[in-house]
Write an enzyme that holds these catalytic residues in place. Structure first.
Site, PDB file in Angstrom:
ATOM      1  N   HIS A   1      42.640 -10.312-110.741  1.00 41.87           N
ATOM      2  CA  HIS A   1      43.743 -10.956-110.014  1.00 41.87           C
ATOM      3  C   HIS A   1      43.508 -12.466-110.014  1.00 41.87           C
ATOM      4  CE1 HIS A   1      45.272 -12.527-106.014  1.00 41.87           C
ATOM      5  NE2 HIS A   1      46.373 -12.095-106.582  1.00 41.87           N
TER       6      HIS A   1
ATOM      7  N   HIS B   1      48.334 -22.280-112.308  1.00 41.51           N
ATOM      8  CA  HIS B   1      47.655 -22.461-111.018  1.00 41.51           C
ATOM      9  C   HIS B   1      48.298 -21.523-110.013  1.00 41.51           C
ATOM     10  CE1 HIS B   1      50.422 -25.072-108.395  1.00 41.51           C
ATOM     11  NE2 HIS B   1      51.124 -24.830-109.466  1.00 41.51           N
TER      12      HIS B   1
END
Length: 904
Positions: free
Chosen positions: A300, A344
């Site tokens: 993740h 990001h």
């Protein structure tokens, strides 16, 4: 190469670059054993080192983030290099005075790294043992004269947790002290002393039992031991002779073809007698079944090195997790400056990296360790223009790896197999609907299953009122995060409640909110700063969510089955070029677990929605996972990058359980153990019962027709168990009082634990000689966790652990090496039997399926103490110590999962 080694060991003055400072001049050198890089001066003294084993890569030039920050510095790129090391990919950025020195270090480091990667497990064990003994000698040699006196030996005994009478220590010291320099031991003499001290009584008795009371084993006796105890097949005289030649120390014994106690000890402590099945170091499972029949190692927010709010994003994290065996990685794409998409974590202060750099890193490292397919989970938040750029970069960089035209599944209604997809990259993302015309260059798709589940008013926006700067906001958030981290570390490392979402919400909401309010509230009165909306609204979000779920009408309940309300439906624009790259892994909105007959859909759930689905529709969930892929990811409120318990989702066959690989601890240890079972290739075949048919994973007897396994573990002894890592006095602390706990982790009915008694004042060679017995219904998914604790009157301290898949256990006398500790191990005997019919151990699980069992730490929960005599109690230590008469601790579902909090 030898010239490089010589220069490195002599030492080189280099500038060590750090963020925010001008750089520090330090002398860097390779230690005499060529196992680590050290530097001086340093406030860390002995701890100022980087172990060669921990170095992940060395890059030339000014490539790292720190070098980019020092862009104004006039450094010659040929004098610059970066060493990436450790689990968090820390960088050591160095500048030499000339290009020759940089080349010497880069060449030398790459040579050392290659040597370590090529050596076999036996050579590595011998090397680490020899290095450990040498390092122990050097650390004990306080005055650095290369000799140890009796006082230094006594101090070393305490450090090694040895509690021997001083008379006995002096006797062994005198026996080892054979040179003319009486009263001190040099390294060779110390090695003899250490061997005397380490003589294993348990192994000596084992050797005597098979050698007809002789002090050695013949070839025939060794063969008998291997067949009877170690359950080895096809043991030949040649194999036994090979063992003698490899492990026997005495040349005389080698000539006579016998194995003495020292050689036998070396053999028993070698990888050949490790508890982990060596065949499982390679891919050995059937890899020709559809993708949905495998658990797939998944990450993740792969790019992050730490927390979800402030940490650095680094392309090196992709290289690290891919080489660690992860096969499903996440890429969060956002519009960047100059038309270049960036990666990001949106609406946070995490740093940005270029999508192109990410793609190039993935392309470089995807198939270095294994060729099985990589799934690229694309979280698309970009404009159409930058989406086209993403598609263009993927086509240019991945090339044929994206071409799936040659992949043919045996059945068109099924997904292809990992074997068929070798060397391929699958893009998981949204796909334009079939109803859209083929000539349409873009279209709208739903955005409901995006991992970005934070409500709009909780997002950190780049607008700060009344002069509050981003730097101020960042410093407040960082302070609160650090206090959260410290708080969680103080708690029991095995406590599943340490990282609950509820605790995070409460601490973050109260603490940071107050902090920001005091510092950033507008002084004129009225308005409040936007900068605290991120944290301030966490609590509100949870309350409104609860109200929604209570006040919903029955007509809403169909759409809301998995926690998604109709009014939250959003759409985004998607370009054709990106849509066309998605073939077998189409992300779809998770309204409900309904199989529409199509192939290639991936349902995405946050842990809270998945938890709801598992509780309400476990068997339906399992059936869905037999045809399609499901991905479960951590709640967006886990801002510290903590991990949820993956067990409930594996237990219903969810393939892609995405974890924060940057966060060490119990959950990642379970994940590593699960995927190590098949050569750490990232794909583990699900049990047959999960691939066809169905069963209730929460039943007291989930598979009545299948035989169960009985695990009989005799915990015999421990070796070189260190003081706890968090010991306040370090090596000067008390000698430990160890005990061993064994935990079975799998289906809820299998989750239980048992433990040995405490051994007082002995970490060097404690003996327990205790038998623990477990019954396991579904061994294919069960994990076995060995934990060593140091008992003290007010609790216990964690010493070390090793977690393995049940199916990887090997029968016989085995050593369980504790992870991350060079010499520390437990010596055990393993027996595995088949059991048919009901077993008595299953009776008395009262309250196991109670809706709200009394919650306590899973490591200390629910011991029932049988009545014992007073004498027995005195012998067994204090009431707080583990006791033999205690029943195994059984964990109910909510205890075994770690999501019992109001956010779910």
């Amino acid at each position: 190469v030898e010239r490089c080694m010589s220069v490195m060991q002599s030492g080189t003055q280099m500038v060590k670059l750090k963020s925010g400072t001008k750089g520090l001049v330090r002398l860097f050198y390779l230690d005499e054993h060529r196992t680590c890089i050290r530097w001086r001066p340093s406030r860390k003294s002995e701890k100022a080192k980087i172990v060669i084993d921990s170095i992940y890569k060395v890059t030339e030039g000014r490539q790292s983030e720190i070098f980019h920050r020092h862009a104004e510095g006039n450094f010659d790129p040929s004098c610059c290099f970066t060493i990436y090391h450790g689990n968090h990919m820390e960088s050591l950025d160095l500048i030499t005075s000339n290009p020759e020195e940089a080349r010497t270090w880069i060449t030398g480091l790459k040579y050392l790294m290659a040597g370590i990667s090529d050596e076999d497990s036996l050579a590595k064990r011998q090397r680490t043992h020899d290095h450990w003994v040498k390092q122990t000698f050097e650390e004990a040699d306080k005055n650095g004269d290369g000799l140890l006196n009796i006082e230094e030996i006594h101090q070393l005994m305490h450090k090694l947790n040895v509690n021997l009478p001083r008379r006995k220590v002096r006797q062994m010291f005198q026996e080892a002290d054979t040179d003319e320099n009486q009263g001190t031991l040099n390294f060779e003499e110390f090695s003899v002393f250490y061997k005397m001290m380490s003589l294993r009584r348990d192994l000596y008795l084992l050797l005597l039992s098979y050698s007809d009371k002789k002090d050695h084993l013949t070839v025939e006796e060794l063969a008998q031991f291997l067949k009877v105890e170690q359950k080895m097949n096809n043991v030949t005289p040649e194999y036994c002779l090979d063992i003698i030649q490899k492990f026997e120390v005495s040349e005389e014994s080698k000539k006579q073809n016998v194995l003495g106690i020292e050689g036998f000890t070396n053999f028993m402590r070698s990888p050949a007698c490790d508890i982990f099945n060596p065949l499982h170091c390679e891919v050995h499972q059937d890899m020709d079944q559809p993708l949905c029949n495998y658990f797939i190692a998944s990450s993740h927010n792969t790019y992050l090195t730490g927390d979800q709010l402030l940490s650095q994003s680094r392309v090196e994290m992709y290289a690290r997790v891919l080489q660690d065996g992860c096969r499903c990685i996440e890429v969060d794409c956002w519009d960047g400056p100059d038309g270049e998409p960036v990666v990001h974590h949106g609406y946070t202060l995490t740093s940005k990296i270029l999508f192109r750099d990410v793609a190039e890193t993935i392309n470089k490292y995807a198939f270095i360790k294994n060729e099985f397919p990589v799934i690229l989970s694309i979280e698309n938040h970009c404009s159409i223009q930058q989406q086209k750029k993403i598609a263009q970069y993927m086509k240019e960089i991945f090339g044929d790896k994206l071409d799936l035209s040659s992949v043919v599944a045996e059945d068109s209604t099924q997904l292809p197999s990992p074997q068929n997809l070798k060397g391929k990259i699958l893009v998981k993302g949204k796909k334009l609907p079939c109803t859209l015309g083929a000539d349409a260059d873009e279209g709208e798709v739903s955005d409901e299953d995006s991992a970005d589940e934070i409500e709009d008013d909780c997002k950190l926006k780049p607008c700060y009122s009344n002069g509050a700067t981003e730097h101020q906001v960042e410093s407040f958030i960082r302070t609160k995060l650090e206090s959260l981290m410290k708080e969680s570390q103080i708690r029991d490392k095995e406590d599943p409640d340490s990282f609950t979402v509820r605790a995070l919400l409460k601490a973050t909401h109260e603490g940071l909110n107050v902090n920001l309010k005091q510092n950033l509230d507008i002084k004129e009165g009225g308005k409040k700063s936007h900068s605290r909306s991120l944290m301030g609204n966490f609590g509100k979000h949870k309350v409104s969510k609860m109200r929604n779920s209570v006040c919903c009408s029955s007509s809403d309940s169909i759409l809301e089955t998995l926690g998604i309300l109709a009014h939250r439906r959003r759409t985004v624009k998607l370009c054709r070029a990106l849509s066309d790259l998605v073939v077998y892994t189409n992300s779809v909105a998770a309204h409900d677990i309904v199989d529409d007959g199509s192939t290639g859909n991936v349902l995405s759930f946050s842990e809270t929605r998945a938890h709801q689905a598992v509780q309400q529709k476990a068997e339906q969930f399992m059936l869905y996972n037999q045809k399609q892929l499901t991905r479960v990811y951590p709640s967006a409120y886990r801002i510290d990058s903590s991990n949820f318990n993956p067990l409930p989702y594996w237990n219903v066959g969810c393939q892609l359980v995405a974890l924060n690989y940057q966060s060490e601890g119990r959950v990642m240890q379970l994940n590593e153990a699960k995927f190590r079972v098949n050569g750490n290739c990232g794909y583990v075949l699900k049990p047959q019962q999960m691939c066809k048919g169905t069963f209730n994973p929460y039943s007291a007897d989930p598979l009545p027709a299948s035989p169960k396994k009985q695990l009989i573990l005799k915990i015999i002894s421990g070796q070189q168990l260190p003081k706890p890592p968090d010991s306040m006095l370090g090596d000067r602390g008390e000698i430990i009082d160890p005990f061993v706990e064994v935990e079975i982790i799998g289906l809820p009915v299998d989750c239980c634990k048992d433990q040995t008694r405490v051994v007082d004042d002995n970490g060097f060679n404690p003996v327990w000689e205790e038998t623990l017995t477990f019954t396991v219904h579904m061994p294919e998914i069960a994990l076995v966790r060995f934990l060593v604790w140091d008992h003290d009157p007010i609790g216990r301290d964690f010493v070390g652990q090793r977690t393995l898949a049940f199916t990887s256990l090997v029968p016989g006398y085995r050593h369980v090496y504790l992870e991350g500790l060079t010499e520390a191990s437990i010596f055990v005997h393993v027996i595995i039997n088949d059991i048919y019919g009901k077993n008595k151990q299953l009776i008395g699980l009262r309250g196991l399926f109670n809706k709200n069992p009394k919650h306590s730490s899973a490591e200390t929960s629910g011991h029932c103490v049988r009545k014992r005599s007073i004498g027995d109690r005195i012998l067994r230590r204090t009431a707080s110590a583990p006791a033999k008469g205690r029943k195994k601790s059984k964990m109910g579902f909510l205890e075994a999962t770690e999501i019992k909090d109001s956010a779910s």
